[in-house]
Design a protein around this motif. Structure first.
Motif, PDB file in Angstrom:
ATOM      1  N   GLU A  10       0.918  -1.224  -0.126  1.00 37.25           N
ATOM      2  CA  GLU A  10      -0.004   0.105  -0.207  1.00 37.25           C
ATOM      3  C   GLU A  10       0.942   1.427  -0.046  1.00 37.25           C
ATOM      4  OE1 GLU A  10      -3.272   2.017  -0.614  1.00 37.25           O
ATOM      5  OE2 GLU A  10      -3.286  -0.125  -0.351  1.00 37.25           O
ATOM      6  N   SER A  11       2.017   1.254   0.614  1.00 38.77           N
ATOM      7  CA  SER A  11       2.839   2.487   0.758  1.00 38.77           C
ATOM      8  C   SER A  11       3.535   2.309  -0.603  1.00 38.77           C
ATOM      9  CB  SER A  11       3.953   1.946   1.886  1.00 38.77           C
ATOM     10  OG  SER A  11       3.410   2.110   3.077  1.00 38.77           O
ATOM     11  N   LEU A  12       3.891   1.446  -1.098  1.00 38.11           N
ATOM     12  CA  LEU A  12       4.368   1.595  -2.467  1.00 38.11           C
ATOM     13  C   LEU A  12       3.440   2.080  -3.593  1.00 38.11           C
ATOM     14  CD1 LEU A  12       6.477  -1.912  -2.831  1.00 38.11           C
ATOM     15  CD2 LEU A  12       7.182   0.474  -2.956  1.00 38.11           C
ATOM     16  N   LEU A  18       5.867   5.156  -7.955  1.00 35.17           N
ATOM     17  CA  LEU A  18       4.868   4.331  -8.737  1.00 35.17           C
ATOM     18  C   LEU A  18       3.626   5.194  -9.122  1.00 35.17           C
ATOM     19  CD1 LEU A  18       4.756   0.895  -6.603  1.00 35.17           C
ATOM     20  CD2 LEU A  18       6.436   1.847  -8.759  1.00 35.17           C
ATOM     21  N   SER A  19       3.336   6.531  -9.165  1.00 31.14           N
ATOM     22  CA  SER A  19       2.622   7.224  -9.402  1.00 31.14           C
ATOM     23  C   SER A  19       2.057   7.022 -10.985  1.00 31.14           C
ATOM     24  CB  SER A  19       2.730   8.830  -8.839  1.00 31.14           C
ATOM     25  OG  SER A  19       3.841   9.153  -9.601  1.00 31.14           O
ATOM     26  N   GLY A  20       3.186   6.669 -11.781  1.00 24.62           N
ATOM     27  CA  GLY A  20       2.911   6.847 -13.218  1.00 24.62           C
ATOM     28  C   GLY A  20       2.029   5.431 -13.712  1.00 24.62           C
ATOM     29  N   TYR A  21       1.737   4.865 -12.725  1.00 19.78           N
ATOM     30  CA  TYR A  21       0.888   3.774 -13.331  1.00 19.78           C
ATOM     31  C   TYR A  21      -0.423   3.581 -12.899  1.00 19.78           C
ATOM     32  CZ  TYR A  21       5.702   1.344 -13.451  1.00 19.78           C
ATOM     33  OH  TYR A  21       6.942   1.097 -13.575  1.00 19.78           O
ATOM     34  N   GLN A  23      -3.580   3.164 -10.974  1.00 21.47           N
ATOM     35  CA  GLN A  23      -3.467   2.570  -9.448  1.00 21.47           C
ATOM     36  C   GLN A  23      -4.508   1.108  -9.341  1.00 21.47           C
ATOM     37  OE1 GLN A  23      -1.270   3.430  -6.770  1.00 21.47           O
ATOM     38  NE2 GLN A  23      -0.417   4.037  -8.801  1.00 21.47           N
ATOM     39  N   ASP A  24      -5.701   0.989 -10.217  1.00 12.22           N
ATOM     40  CA  ASP A  24      -6.330   0.116 -10.063  1.00 12.22           C
ATOM     41  C   ASP A  24      -5.899  -1.353 -10.517  1.00 12.22           C
ATOM     42  OD1 ASP A  24      -8.520   1.654  -9.061  1.00 12.22           O
ATOM     43  OD2 ASP A  24      -9.467   2.140 -10.830  1.00 12.22           O
ATOM     44  N   PHE A  25      -4.996  -1.164 -11.665  1.00 15.72           N
ATOM     45  CA  PHE A  25      -4.701  -2.312 -12.297  1.00 15.72           C
ATOM     46  C   PHE A  25      -3.173  -2.573 -11.214  1.00 15.72           C
ATOM     47  CE2 PHE A  25      -6.505  -0.548 -16.046  1.00 15.72           C
ATOM     48  CZ  PHE A  25      -7.224  -1.648 -16.244  1.00 15.72           C
ATOM     49  N   ALA A  26      -2.614  -1.754 -10.908  1.00 15.31           N
ATOM     50  CA  ALA A  26      -1.393  -1.989  -9.913  1.00 15.31           C
ATOM     51  C   ALA A  26      -1.830  -2.609  -8.580  1.00 15.31           C
ATOM     52  CB  ALA A  26      -0.694  -0.549  -9.676  1.00 15.31           C
ATOM     53  N   ARG A  27      -2.922  -2.349  -8.336  1.00 15.06           N
ATOM     54  CA  ARG A  27      -3.271  -3.065  -6.888  1.00 15.06           C
ATOM     55  C   ARG A  27      -3.686  -4.567  -7.313  1.00 15.06           C
ATOM     56  NH1 ARG A  27      -4.253   0.575  -3.119  1.00 15.06           N
ATOM     57  NH2 ARG A  27      -5.093   2.491  -3.921  1.00 15.06           N
ATOM     58  N   VAL A  28      -3.940  -4.910  -8.324  1.00 14.77           N
ATOM     59  CA  VAL A  28      -4.459  -6.262  -8.675  1.00 14.77           C
ATOM     60  C   VAL A  28      -2.983  -7.043  -9.097  1.00 14.77           C
ATOM     61  CG1 VAL A  28      -5.336  -7.649 -10.630  1.00 14.77           C
ATOM     62  CG2 VAL A  28      -6.611  -5.926  -9.627  1.00 14.77           C
ATOM     63  N   VAL A  29      -2.152  -6.251  -9.616  1.00 12.86           N
ATOM     64  CA  VAL A  29      -0.660  -6.725  -9.963  1.00 12.86           C
ATOM     65  C   VAL A  29      -0.011  -7.193  -8.742  1.00 12.86           C
ATOM     66  CG1 VAL A  29       1.417  -6.475 -11.127  1.00 12.86           C
ATOM     67  CG2 VAL A  29      -0.759  -5.982 -12.379  1.00 12.86           C
ATOM     68  N   LEU A  30       0.232  -6.317  -7.849  1.00 10.87           N
ATOM     69  CA  LEU A  30       1.030  -6.325  -6.656  1.00 10.87           C
ATOM     70  C   LEU A  30       0.206  -6.884  -5.764  1.00 10.87           C
ATOM     71  CD1 LEU A  30       2.615  -3.009  -6.730  1.00 10.87           C
ATOM     72  CD2 LEU A  30       3.620  -5.173  -7.661  1.00 10.87           C
ATOM     73  N   LYS A  31       0.111  -8.445  -5.545  1.00  8.42           N
ATOM     74  CA  LYS A  31      -0.829  -9.160  -4.698  1.00  8.42           C
ATOM     75  C   LYS A  31       0.050  -9.451  -3.461  1.00  8.42           C
ATOM     76  CE  LYS A  31      -2.643 -11.447  -8.857  1.00  8.42           C
ATOM     77  NZ  LYS A  31      -2.331 -12.796  -9.407  1.00  8.42           N
ATOM     78  N   GLU A  32       1.288  -9.409  -3.173  1.00  8.18           N
ATOM     79  CA  GLU A  32       1.945  -9.525  -2.056  1.00  8.18           C
ATOM     80  C   GLU A  32       1.993  -8.577  -0.981  1.00  8.18           C
ATOM     81  OE1 GLU A  32       3.276 -12.828  -1.773  1.00  8.18           O
ATOM     82  OE2 GLU A  32       2.793 -13.378  -3.679  1.00  8.18           O
ATOM     83  N   PRO A  33       2.001  -8.778   0.305  1.00  8.17           N
ATOM     84  CA  PRO A  33       1.963  -7.855   1.041  1.00  8.17           C
ATOM     85  C   PRO A  33       3.194  -6.944   1.050  1.00  8.17           C
ATOM     86  CG  PRO A  33       2.550  -9.859   2.312  1.00  8.17           C
ATOM     87  CD  PRO A  33       2.426 -10.265   0.804  1.00  8.17           C
ATOM     88  N   GLU A  34       4.340  -7.272   0.472  1.00  7.62           N
ATOM     89  CA  GLU A  34       5.290  -6.132   0.438  1.00  7.62           C
ATOM     90  C   GLU A  34       6.197  -6.640  -0.583  1.00  7.62           C
ATOM     91  OE1 GLU A  34       6.987  -6.438   4.253  1.00  7.62           O
ATOM     92  OE2 GLU A  34       8.319  -8.156   3.988  1.00  7.62           O
ATOM     93  N   ALA A  43       7.425  -5.946 -11.736  1.00 10.04           N
ATOM     94  CA  ALA A  43       5.928  -6.814 -11.870  1.00 10.04           C
ATOM     95  C   ALA A  43       5.097  -5.690 -12.796  1.00 10.04           C
ATOM     96  CB  ALA A  43       5.104  -7.227 -10.597  1.00 10.04           C
ATOM     97  N   LEU A  44       5.234  -4.662 -12.379  1.00 10.70           N
ATOM     98  CA  LEU A  44       4.220  -3.594 -13.045  1.00 10.70           C
ATOM     99  C   LEU A  44       4.544  -3.314 -14.460  1.00 10.70           C
ATOM    100  CD1 LEU A  44       3.745  -1.136 -10.320  1.00 10.70           C
ATOM    101  CD2 LEU A  44       1.898  -2.664 -11.070  1.00 10.70           C
TER     102      LEU A  44
END
Length: 53
Positions: A10-12, A18-21, A23-34, A43-44
């Motif tokens: 969430e911090s990332l 990471l503001s250029g990505y 965000q809705d898709f980034a949340r789906v791609v980044l599934k791990e807690p850190e 990954a993005l």
């Protein structure tokens, strides 16, 4: 060898780095807690079809 620091996903997602990505898709791609910044960007970039270095 110094290991890279991992950050909560969430911090990332809220970071300037990471503001250029989309965000809705980034949340789906980044599934791990850190991730390291390098892992998150790789990954993005892979998902969004950018060249992964």
């Amino acid at each position: 060898m110094k290991s890279e620091m991992k950050y909560p996903t969430e911090s990332l997602l809220q970071s300037k780095a990471l503001s250029g990505y989309q965000q809705d898709f980034a949340r789906v791609v980044l599934k791990e807690p850190e991730y390291t910044m390098k892992e998150a960007k790789a990954a993005l970039d892979g998902f969004f079809g950018k060249d992964v270095k």
